[in-house]
Design a protein around this motif. Structure first.
Motif, PDB file in Angstrom:
ATOM      1  N   THR A   1       0.835  -1.192   0.000  1.00  0.00           N
ATOM      2  CA  THR A   1       0.000   0.000   0.000  1.00  0.00           C
ATOM      3  C   THR A   1       0.868   1.239   0.000  1.00  0.00           C
ATOM      4  O   THR A   1       2.040   1.205   0.350  1.00  0.00           O
ATOM      5  CB  THR A   1      -0.888   0.036   1.245  1.00  0.00           C
ATOM      6  OG1 THR A   1      -0.040   0.220   2.374  1.00  0.00           O
ATOM      7  CG2 THR A   1      -1.702  -1.221   1.385  1.00  0.00           C
ATOM      8  N   LEU A   2       0.257   2.332  -0.364  1.00  0.00           N
ATOM      9  CA  LEU A   2       1.006   3.587  -0.327  1.00  0.00           C
ATOM     10  C   LEU A   2       1.358   3.949   1.113  1.00  0.00           C
ATOM     11  O   LEU A   2       2.343   4.617   1.370  1.00  0.00           O
ATOM     12  CB  LEU A   2       0.197   4.714  -0.971  1.00  0.00           C
ATOM     13  CG  LEU A   2       0.972   6.028  -1.094  1.00  0.00           C
ATOM     14  CD1 LEU A   2       2.179   5.874  -1.995  1.00  0.00           C
ATOM     15  CD2 LEU A   2       0.086   7.141  -1.576  1.00  0.00           C
ATOM     16  N   GLY A   3       0.534   3.481   2.017  1.00  0.00           N
ATOM     17  CA  GLY A   3       0.855   3.711   3.423  1.00  0.00           C
ATOM     18  C   GLY A   3       2.224   3.163   3.768  1.00  0.00           C
ATOM     19  O   GLY A   3       3.005   3.796   4.472  1.00  0.00           O
TER      20      GLY A   3
ATOM     21  N   ARG B   1       4.802   5.416   2.297  1.00  0.00           N
ATOM     22  CA  ARG B   1       4.989   6.634   3.080  1.00  0.00           C
ATOM     23  C   ARG B   1       5.841   6.337   4.315  1.00  0.00           C
ATOM     24  O   ARG B   1       6.688   7.125   4.719  1.00  0.00           O
ATOM     25  CB  ARG B   1       3.639   7.194   3.505  1.00  0.00           C
ATOM     26  CG  ARG B   1       2.911   7.897   2.376  1.00  0.00           C
ATOM     27  CD  ARG B   1       1.516   8.271   2.815  1.00  0.00           C
ATOM     28  NE  ARG B   1       0.856   9.100   1.820  1.00  0.00           N
ATOM     29  CZ  ARG B   1      -0.425   9.392   1.835  1.00  0.00           C
ATOM     30  NH1 ARG B   1      -1.190   8.899   2.787  1.00  0.00           N
ATOM     31  NH2 ARG B   1      -0.954  10.145   0.904  1.00  0.00           N
TER      32      ARG B   1
END
Lengths: 223, 172
Positions: free
Chosen positions: B7-9, B12
């Protein structure tokens, strides 16, 4: 001596625990000098760049990486949705919350809204962890919205049947395209190969596939 | 279908982590390789490798030693691949001296550059990276006693250098 048996992760404790300083660190002035000497200047781009966001010294490698991402995105789109469609029930929560959010901001659905300044689009996308790399169409509504614990880009683009609402959901993963059919909206929540997903919905009769394809091509996450 | 998709999470989280440690990692790579260009390459490769293996990192508290180990291994791989020749330490020291206006700092930097790796690396790990002697022992696969000895000798060598600097008052 303490330093031989100390398992502490604390540097200060480690370096000052033993009166005899078996590692030779007993001179504070020298230690300060040593630390300054070791802290050499870091090249500017090194301080700013991350390997996932900057080509740095290997532009071709990163171009290849970017190309891989785009190709993967293209495969998603060209593969067609029906075979991989996820039953609505499996992700009913996300789909329903998307539509609830859309209904909560009816101004996004108004026809005839003025187009949003592209600079504002870029700014909100950036805040939402996304980047516009191509043409996404005329944006008629734009807002950074809290959604399931994250700030996401919620916007509308002009469609043939009225505004098409879009939410970029970098932190929401779905296992396959999710059909959205609620409250008079039809759409899809698309999983993206680079992670996250994109929710797109419009009124019946809208050419959503065209808009989805355009968005997938034109939007990237800020890697 | 999505087993390999992160995920982009996570991205990040990775970006935050790398941004937090990047300066330290570059400096560590520099003091290992003693070459600014190599250090940049090593960090670049290491970060790519870290991203590919990011799912292996279970606890953020372990990020620093985890990243550092990747940099360390990448540095070894780099020199293995390149069969790198000797570094022009005079040139590197000269480039560093340009950016440092304190003569003691310049002397120390050149001294650290010329330290044997066995002495240089534990010193960097302790002073720059903040690891305890036990942690350094674990990283370098040495006994804690050996680490203490190397640290003591490293400092001793550097203090001798500083003692030769006219008017210097920092050494014991």
């Amino acid at each position: 001596m303490n330093e031989h048996t100390d398992n502490s992760h604390d540097k200060a404790q480690d370096r000052t625990a033993a009166p005899a300083h078996s590692d030779g660190s007993g001179d504070p002035a020298f230690e300060a000098l040593l630390e300054r000497a070791l802290k050499i200047p870091v090249p500017e781009r090194r301080a700013e760049a991350t390997p996932a966001s900057s080509p740095a010294r290997h532009p071709l490698r990163w171009l290849a990486f970017a190309a891989t991402v785009l190709v993967a995105a293209g495969i998603w789109m060209s593969a067609g949705q029906p075979p991989g469609m996820v039953p609505v029930e499996a992700t009913a929560g996300l789909s329903s919350e998307f539509i609830s959010h859309v209904l909560h901001e009816p101004q996004a659905l108004q026809a005839g809204n003025a187009s949003v300044n592209p600079a504002d689009v870029d700014r909100v996308f950036e805040q939402a962890g996304a980047r516009r790399t191509g043409e996404i169409g005329t944006v008629t509504y734009l807002k950074l919205c809290p959604f399931r614990g994250h700030d996401v880009a919620h916007f509308a683009v002009e469609g043939i049947a009225g505004p098409v609402v879009v939410m970029l959901l970098p932190d929401e993963m779905v296992s396959g395209p999710v059909v959205v059919r609620e409250e008079g909206f039809e759409g899809t929540i698309l999983p993206l190969p680079i992670g996250g997903s994109m929710a797109v919905a419009g009124r019946p009769g809208e050419d959503l596939e065209l808009i989805q394809a355009r968005l997938v091509e034109a939007i990237q996450w800020r890697l | 279908m999505t087993a390999n998709v992160t995920t982009l999470g996570e991205r990040r989280r990775y970006d935050d982590l790398v941004a937090h440690y990047r300066n330290d990692l570059y400096r560590y790579a520099f003091w290992l390789s003693r070459d600014p260009d190599v250090a940049e390459d090593v960090v670049q490769e290491a970060m790519l490798r870290a991203w590919k293996k990011f799912s292996d990192l279970r606890e953020t508290s372990q990020a620093k030693p985890w990243l550092l180990t990747i940099v360390r291994r990448e540095n070894a791989r780099y020199f293995e691949r390149q069969r790198a020749g000797s570094v022009d330490l005079d040139q590197v020291a000269g480039e560093l001296a340009v950016s440092g206006d304190d003569p003691d700092i310049a002397v120390l930097r050149e001294g650290i550059l010329r330290l044997e790796t066995d002495y240089r690396e534990p010193l960097v790990l302790q002073v720059l990276m903040g690891f305890s002697t036990q942690e350094i022992a674990d990283i370098l696969e040495l006994t804690q006693g050996a680490v203490l000895t190397r640290l003591h000798r490293a400092r001793g060598k550097l203090k001798v250098l500083l003692a030769d600097v006219p008017g210097d008052g920092t050494q014991q």
